[in-house]
Motif scaffolding. Structure first.
Motif, mmCIF file in Angstrom:
data_model
loop_
_atom_site.group_PDB
_atom_site.id
_atom_site.type_symbol
_atom_site.label_atom_id
_atom_site.label_comp_id
_atom_site.label_asym_id
_atom_site.label_seq_id
_atom_site.Cartn_x
_atom_site.Cartn_y
_atom_site.Cartn_z
ATOM 1 N N LEU A 1 0.808 -1.211 0.000
ATOM 2 C CA LEU A 1 0.000 0.000 0.000
ATOM 3 C C LEU A 1 0.845 1.267 0.000
ATOM 4 C CD1 LEU A 1 -3.005 0.758 0.130
ATOM 5 C CD2 LEU A 1 -2.780 0.848 2.611
ATOM 6 N N THR A 2 0.526 2.163 -0.913
ATOM 7 C CA THR A 2 1.029 3.532 -0.915
ATOM 8 C C THR A 2 -0.109 4.435 -1.391
ATOM 9 O OG1 THR A 2 1.809 3.479 -3.220
ATOM 10 C CG2 THR A 2 3.386 2.781 -1.500
ATOM 11 N N VAL A 3 -0.013 5.716 -1.090
ATOM 12 C CA VAL A 3 -1.013 6.662 -1.574
ATOM 13 C C VAL A 3 -1.015 6.674 -3.097
ATOM 14 C CG1 VAL A 3 -1.641 9.102 -1.692
ATOM 15 C CG2 VAL A 3 -0.974 8.099 0.505
ATOM 16 N N ALA A 4 0.185 6.628 -3.696
ATOM 17 C CA ALA A 4 0.287 6.649 -5.158
ATOM 18 C C ALA A 4 -0.387 5.433 -5.785
ATOM 19 C CB ALA A 4 1.755 6.714 -5.573
ATOM 20 N N ALA A 5 -0.216 4.257 -5.156
ATOM 21 C CA ALA A 5 -0.819 3.045 -5.710
ATOM 22 C C ALA A 5 -2.340 3.105 -5.656
ATOM 23 C CB ALA A 5 -0.303 1.825 -4.953
ATOM 24 N N VAL A 6 -2.880 3.637 -4.567
ATOM 25 C CA VAL A 6 -4.338 3.757 -4.449
ATOM 26 C C VAL A 6 -4.861 4.771 -5.463
ATOM 27 C CG1 VAL A 6 -6.246 4.410 -2.929
ATOM 28 C CG2 VAL A 6 -4.320 3.094 -2.029
ATOM 29 N N ALA A 7 -4.166 5.891 -5.592
ATOM 30 C CA ALA A 7 -4.586 6.910 -6.559
ATOM 31 C C ALA A 7 -4.555 6.356 -7.984
ATOM 32 C CB ALA A 7 -3.672 8.134 -6.442
ATOM 33 N N ASP A 8 -3.507 5.602 -8.293
ATOM 34 C CA ASP A 8 -3.412 5.008 -9.625
ATOM 35 C C ASP A 8 -4.567 4.042 -9.869
ATOM 36 O OD1 ASP A 8 -1.740 4.555 -12.105
ATOM 37 O OD2 ASP A 8 -1.826 2.500 -11.332
ATOM 38 N N ARG A 9 -4.914 3.284 -8.845
ATOM 39 C CA ARG A 9 -6.025 2.342 -8.969
ATOM 40 C C ARG A 9 -7.321 3.070 -9.287
ATOM 41 N NH1 ARG A 9 -6.381 -3.334 -9.320
ATOM 42 N NH2 ARG A 9 -8.554 -3.878 -8.913
ATOM 43 N N LEU A 10 -7.501 4.257 -8.713
ATOM 44 C CA LEU A 10 -8.716 5.037 -8.898
ATOM 45 C C LEU A 10 -8.656 5.955 -10.122
ATOM 46 C CD1 LEU A 10 -9.296 5.952 -5.167
ATOM 47 C CD2 LEU A 10 -10.775 4.488 -6.542
ATOM 48 N N GLY A 11 -7.462 6.074 -10.727
ATOM 49 C CA GLY A 11 -7.319 6.932 -11.892
ATOM 50 C C GLY A 11 -7.325 8.406 -11.571
ATOM 51 N N VAL A 12 -6.756 8.767 -10.408
ATOM 52 C CA VAL A 12 -6.700 10.170 -10.014
ATOM 53 C C VAL A 12 -5.276 10.498 -9.581
ATOM 54 C CG1 VAL A 12 -9.115 10.182 -9.276
ATOM 55 C CG2 VAL A 12 -7.309 9.710 -7.605
ATOM 56 N N ALA A 13 -5.014 11.773 -9.429
ATOM 57 C CA ALA A 13 -3.723 12.206 -8.913
ATOM 58 C C ALA A 13 -3.647 11.920 -7.413
ATOM 59 C CB ALA A 13 -3.521 13.694 -9.165
ATOM 60 N N PRO A 14 -2.456 11.579 -6.875
ATOM 61 C CA PRO A 14 -2.341 11.291 -5.448
ATOM 62 C C PRO A 14 -2.888 12.397 -4.553
ATOM 63 C CG PRO A 14 -0.355 10.590 -6.577
ATOM 64 C CD PRO A 14 -1.200 11.323 -7.600
ATOM 65 N N GLY A 15 -2.674 13.650 -4.953
ATOM 66 C CA GLY A 15 -3.148 14.755 -4.131
ATOM 67 C C GLY A 15 -4.653 14.785 -3.967
ATOM 68 N N THR A 16 -5.364 14.192 -4.927
ATOM 69 C CA THR A 16 -6.820 14.177 -4.845
ATOM 70 C C THR A 16 -7.312 13.435 -3.604
ATOM 71 O OG1 THR A 16 -6.971 14.217 -7.266
ATOM 72 C CG2 THR A 16 -8.940 13.495 -6.060
ATOM 73 N N LEU A 17 -6.593 12.384 -3.225
ATOM 74 C CA LEU A 17 -7.040 11.569 -2.089
ATOM 75 C C LEU A 17 -7.069 12.358 -0.789
ATOM 76 C CD1 LEU A 17 -5.281 8.132 -2.721
ATOM 77 C CD2 LEU A 17 -7.423 9.018 -3.649
ATOM 78 N N TYR A 18 -6.210 13.378 -0.700
ATOM 79 C CA TYR A 18 -6.122 14.134 0.548
ATOM 80 C C TYR A 18 -7.334 15.026 0.770
ATOM 81 C CZ TYR A 18 -1.372 12.414 0.959
ATOM 82 O OH TYR A 18 -0.276 11.592 1.088
ATOM 83 N N ARG A 19 -8.221 15.107 -0.200
ATOM 84 C CA ARG A 19 -9.486 15.804 0.034
ATOM 85 C C ARG A 19 -10.437 14.952 0.890
ATOM 86 N NH1 ARG A 19 -10.851 17.288 -6.269
ATOM 87 N NH2 ARG A 19 -8.818 18.218 -6.814
ATOM 88 N N TYR A 20 -10.152 13.651 0.950
ATOM 89 C CA TYR A 20 -11.066 12.712 1.595
ATOM 90 C C TYR A 20 -10.456 11.990 2.793
ATOM 91 C CZ TYR A 20 -13.168 13.412 -3.000
ATOM 92 O OH TYR A 20 -13.696 13.981 -4.134
ATOM 93 N N VAL A 21 -9.133 11.848 2.826
ATOM 94 C CA VAL A 21 -8.445 11.166 3.924
ATOM 95 C C VAL A 21 -7.220 11.973 4.320
ATOM 96 C CG1 VAL A 21 -9.246 8.859 3.248
ATOM 97 C CG2 VAL A 21 -7.090 9.745 2.323
#
Length: 225
Positions: free
Chosen positions: A36-56
């Motif tokens: 697990l990494t933030v980049a791997a999760v973002a890639d799985r979702l098709g978004v930029a890593p920074g996008t995830l920080y809006r939610y977590v």
């Protein structure tokens, strides 16, 4: 390039796709919490890593939630053989799960006590139903067993080292063995060679005590049946 050719959702023009925390956690489970990494999760979702920080808040929150989801989805052992057989099977299952994800827990800082609440609740319910324990006694028993298992998984990773497998000894473990009295060393070496058996034997010691409390008719322990 055609608009439908190879572009990820996160790289397309227009508004960014809306996500939910649940979608992020599901993606983390799909990635695999041991990778697990933030980049791997973002890639799985098709978004930029920074996008995830809006939610977590970050990787620790994602890791903890992913572990909680995995624990919630892992079925409890069969309870038809009785409360003790159920707990012994749960201890073995939990040890294997926690050892698999020990690196994530230690390196990322996910709190196992916080993420295992749903599973603990189900274990307590099973102890009430199959053993006649009251809620307070069931919580103490389950908590004692899970504490032994969690500590055992952490210690096993220390013994083997971050990348070690069965039979491996880390430099720290070897140095520790050299520091103890020679008469004690063979016993510790035996434990390090098979930490799973050692952990499950410690669980059995606790359950022996529970059996004695039941036989003595201690309140909340369901009697001698």
């Amino acid at each position: 390039m055609s608009p439908t050719t190879g572009a990820r959702a996160g790289n397309r023009p227009g508004p960014k796709p809306r996500l939910t925390r649940e979608e992020i956690v599901e993606a983390a489970v799909e990635v695999g919490v041991d990778r697990l990494t933030v980049a791997a999760v973002a890639d799985r979702l098709g978004v930029a890593p920074g996008t995830l920080y809006r939610y977590v808040d970050g990787l620790e929150e994602i890791a903890g939630a992913a572990l909680a989801l995995l624990l919630a989805r892992t079925p409890l052992p069969e309870a038809s053989a009785g409360w003790r057989a159920f707990l012994e099977a749960e201890a073995a299952l939990a040890f294997d799960l926690l050892l698999r994800y020990a690196a994530l827990v230690q390196d990322v800082g996910a709190d196992l006590g916080a993420v295992a609440g749903d599973r603990l609740d189900r274990i307590v319910g099973t102890l009430r139903d199959t053993g006649g324990f009251d809620t307070a006694a069931a919580v103490r028993i389950a908590d004692a067993v899970l504490d032994i298992v969690a500590d055992g998984a952490t210690q096993t990773r220390w013994v083997r080292g971050p990348d070690g497998g069965p039979g491996d000894l880390s430099e720290a473990a070897r140095a520790y063995l050299e520091s103890v009295a020679e008469g004690l060393r063979p016993r510790l070496e035996a434990i390090m060679a098979d930490p799973r058996e050692h952990v499950l034997d410690k669980v059995a010691l606790v359950l022996d005590g529970v059996e004695l409390r039941r036989a003595a008719g201690r309140p909340g322990y369901g009697g001698a049946g």
